[in-house]
Enzyme design. Structure first.
Site: not given
Length: 195
Positions: A70-71
């Site tokens: 995730s970012d």
């Protein structure tokens, strides 16, 4: 035997959100160069990083393991706002967001063997007008130092937010609805979905 899940992050916020969904998982952080590429749009940037984080960890494990990357980026105009390196940085960023609407763009990516999928979620956040004093006091709390866009919505800075349109959990770092859908598509069961 349920599929093993790895979260490619050491973010305490992402870990908490994934636990909230009832998943069993281990955290294995991915160490990457997070430089924005020339002409890269925020959505492309977070999608690339989420996929790269998941991909680099997935290579170290067997094909029956699902890796979730995730970012999250805070975006104003087309500017991707990183973590502040100093009080001056923090002042610049929060003065920019003050009294305006910005976007928080979060990508989640799942990788299992050769299979990969990315989902990007965008949330609009309206900030109240902030005084320089408020920003300086906020910096002193230590909260903005490790946060993209120099604030954490789940902390003290929650009081700066007038309104959001979209996923609150995505602003924190992991969109709950989309994460559950994605992991379900990859055959990962949570305590909520097990018989």
């Amino acid at each position: 035997m349920s599929t093993t899940l790895i979260l490619a992050s050491q973010s305490p916020r992402r870990k908490e959100l994934l636990q909230q969904l009832g998943y069993d998982f281990v955290c294995v952080p991915a160490d990457l160069d997070e430089t924005v590429l020339a002409a890269e749009k925020p959505e492309q940037y977070v999608a690339r990083l989420a996929l790269a984080k998941a991909g680099v960890i997935a290579k170290q494990y067997a094909d029956d393991v699902v890796v979730l990357g995730s970012d999250t980026s805070v975006v104003f105009g087309q500017h991707i706002l990183g973590k502040p390196e100093s009080l001056a940085d923090c002042l610049t960023i929060l003065k920019m967001l003050s009294g305006h609407t910005h976007q928080v763009v979060t990508a989640i990516a799942a990788v299992k063997g050769e299979r990969l999928e990315v989902v990007v979620v965008s949330t609009e956040v309206d900030f109240k007008n902030l005084t320089e004093q408020e920003i300086k006091r906020y910096w002193q709390t230590g909260e903005p130092q490790d946060k993209a866009g120099a604030y954490g919505i789940q902390g003290i800075a929650g009081q700066f937010v007038k309104q959001i349109r979209g996923s609150y959990s995505a602003v924190v770092g992991l969109p709950l609805y989309e994460t559950a859908q994605l992991l379900s598509a990859f055959g990962v069961a949570s305590s909520m979905t097990q018989a």
